[in-house]
Design an enzyme around this catalytic site. Structure first.
Site, PDB file in Angstrom:
ATOM      1  N   SER A 160      30.569  50.438   3.646  1.00 34.43           N
ATOM      2  CA  SER A 160      30.725  50.040   5.164  1.00 34.43           C
ATOM      3  C   SER A 160      31.564  51.234   5.942  1.00 34.43           C
ATOM      4  CB  SER A 160      31.948  48.730   5.299  1.00 34.43           C
ATOM      5  OG  SER A 160      32.303  48.518   6.644  1.00 34.43           O
ATOM      6  N   TYR A 191      40.363  44.191   4.350  1.00 32.83           N
ATOM      7  CA  TYR A 191      38.909  44.502   4.157  1.00 32.83           C
ATOM      8  C   TYR A 191      38.726  46.097   4.039  1.00 32.83           C
ATOM      9  CZ  TYR A 191      33.666  44.741   4.899  1.00 32.83           C
ATOM     10  OH  TYR A 191      32.510  44.907   5.039  1.00 32.83           O
TER      11      TYR A 191
END
Ligand code: NDP
Ligand code: 8X3
Length: 247
Positions: free
Chosen positions: A132, A145
């Site tokens: 990501s 995250y």
């Protein structure tokens, strides 16, 4: 016997994983897909002509069973992952951080460890990790995250060093904002909050990322795409996004 290459896709019951099952099947791979929601997974694999096997990447026994059912593999797509909440570190929920770390980092490690011998034996193996932009940027509330996706980047780069000299390519695909079930999961099923993440801009689709994965998988065996970052046009960083005014 079919000579099609075999691809394993984790987290394939929705979003990027499901789109990747379709893209790789279309590209000629025989795809074996894993996720926890078996019925949803089977809908995806039925439509794509792929195979479904239940998989919980947080559970070593489940990973072992999945790998035992898949003795041959050329391509592993470590896609299973999630974000939980947007709590600042001051009020962080430890269980959320644990779940994200166990899924996004330990899960990818477990599945990779299980498939490394088969990938090497294939003579032309490849691992594509879905990281990501959160793997190299941070944003308020994203601590748990982003830490996990930074962890996945470390895992990917470490693998590339450890596998040097072996016939296994290693890639990180790093998407920005893609509209999938990701935000719905992050916000505990709150669809209004999830939709607000993408308000006023055209986000990436799961298919946009799946095409990048399939393209990466189809490079010649001597070409390793190290990392690919893909964002929507109106997203410059995790925190800088251009949104159209509301009507
Ligand atoms: P989705 O929520 O649509 O898909 C996540 C998938 O992961 C589901 O198929 C889910 O299946 C699976 N999954 C979650 N936990 C587990 C588990 N323990 N074991 C096996 N499978 C699991 O989101 P995305 O498609 O967006 O997410 C896919 C990947 O892309 C994730 O790694 C995410 O971090 C990453 N990503 C997403 C971005 C986005 O903006 N959407 C941007 C950058 C990266 P099930 O619940 O059935 O197990
Ligand atoms: C998902 C992208 O910006 O929500 O990996 O962290 S973001």
């Amino acid at each position: 016997m079919s000579s099609a290459k075999i691809a394993v896709v984790t987290g394939a019951s929705s979003g990027i994983g499901a789109a990747t099952v379709h893209a790789l099947s279309k590209a000629g791979f025989r795809v074996i897909a894993g996720a926890r929601r078996l019925e949803t997974l089977e809908e995806v694999t039925r439509a794509a002509g792929a195979s479904a096997i239940p998989l919980d990447v947080r559970d070593q026994e489940s990973v072992d069973n999945f790998a035992a059912a898949t003795p041959e593999v050329h391509l592993l797509v470590n896609n299973a992952g999630l974000a939980l909440g947007l709590d600042p570190i001051g009020t962080a929920k430890e269980q959320d951080w644990l779940t994200m770390y166990e899924t996004n980092v330990l899960g990818a490690m477990r599945v990779t460890r299980a498939f490394l011998p088969a990938l090497e034996a294939s003579g032309d193996g490849q691992i594509i990790n879905v990281g990501s932009t959160a793997g190299f940027e941070v944003y308020p509330g994203g601590g748990g995250y982003t830490a996990s996706k930074h962890g996945m980047k470390a895992l990917t780069r470490t693998l590339r060093l450890e596998l040097l000299g072996k016939p296994i390519r290693v890639t990180e695909i790093a998407p920005g904002m893609a509209e999938t079930e990701f935000s719905l999961v992050r916000f505990g099923g709150d669809s209004h909050r999830a939709a607000s993440v993408y308000q006023g801009l055209k986000p990436l689709t799961a298919e946009d990322i799946a095409e990048c994965i399939a393209w990466t998988a189809n490079r010649p065996a001597h070409v390793n795409i190290d990392e690919m970052v893909i964002r929507p046009l109106f997203q410059a960083t995790s925190t800088q996004v251009h949104r159209a005014e509301k009507d």
